[in-house]
Design an enzyme around this catalytic site. Sequence first.
Site, short mmCIF file in Angstrom:
data_model
loop_
_atom_site.label_atom_id
_atom_site.label_comp_id
_atom_site.label_asym_id
_atom_site.label_seq_id
_atom_site.Cartn_x
_atom_site.Cartn_y
_atom_site.Cartn_z
N ASP A 169 -6.23 -3.24 -2.18
CA ASP A 169 -4.94 -3.01 -1.30
C ASP A 169 -4.24 -4.20 -0.68
OD1 ASP A 169 -3.53 -2.18 0.84
OD2 ASP A 169 -4.70 -0.34 0.93
N SER A 176 0.82 -1.08 -0.05
CA SER A 176 0.05 0.10 -0.15
C SER A 176 0.90 1.09 -0.12
CB SER A 176 -0.98 0.11 1.22
OG SER A 176 -2.01 0.94 1.05
#
Length: 342
Positions: free
Chosen positions: A205, A68
């Site tokens: 993510d 991320s």
Amino acid sequence: MFTNRRANSLVTRRARQSWPAGKPFKILSLDGGGIRGIYTAEILRRCEESFCRGAPLARYFDMIAGTSTGGIIALGLGLGIPTAEIVGFYRDDGRKIFPPLPDGFVGRLQSFIRSLNGPKLVHTELEEALKRRFVDHLLGESMTRLVIPAFMMPKTEIAVFKTDHHEDFSNDYATPMWQVARATSAAPTYLKGLEHEESGQIFIDGGVWANNPIMVGLVDAVTDYDIDFDQVSVFSIGTGNAPFTLRKPDVFRGLIAWREAIKAAMFLTTDNATAQAKLLLGPDRCLRIEPSEADSAIELDDYDTAFARLPDLAAEQFESKRAEIERFFDGVVAPRERHYDR
């Protein structure tokens, strides 16, 4: 970019590449955490200024694993982007990606209602910022080995983007860096996933399953190379991992009480990954630093609180851990293999 990763899984153990006996293998591991990535960027800026002697920070690590916001930083480091510029990304682009939180009860209520039916943030701001920063660079251009977790929907499937540092890794090296960054940072409820139109798959993510990518990097290292655990050392930087808590009566309730259980999953996977790495390597070969207490609970889109508290905390913790951090910068590493990218 898209591959059916399960279908392409090896049916035998991966052939391990040679690595000199006793030669260290250094891994930098960078957690997810949205705008809290400013903490990571500030720690690394101080490392580069203090220890790198003018060389790019990535030249001091054999592998960088990032999820991320940590994946965005990892990609920037792989290109040799100065850490001061990475700090600038959070300071300048971060304000557009994470606009001020609504004022007052009515504003916050409207924001909450919108979040029930769609992402909380406008993904185009992040996408445009990543395109500006990474331009047309490809994953295979990274000077160091990269492993960047994500996962795919609607049929859940883990994805780890990798540079071509092993001959088995032929899928990702030609993927634009901005797309890898966008895929790993598409936090559910906050940002729209990155859709691969040809396949219908959507990248989400990587923090959902590997917010702390320390084990992703460690497993890749020991399966790609003929190395022992005692050759590996890891510098792991977190962004804060506040435990998810429920009152005792709520533990036995249903959906309403557990609606934010994703936070519990991310806390447990982050905490467990560090514990597993320390069991395998020993605590002395795994340095972990991260915000604690109140600073660990800053929301990943709370720009103002993050910038008010985390840069100073990074400076303080860098100084307190300076001697432990410095040992990772005792010399530059050898260039990585490039099996496909030339």
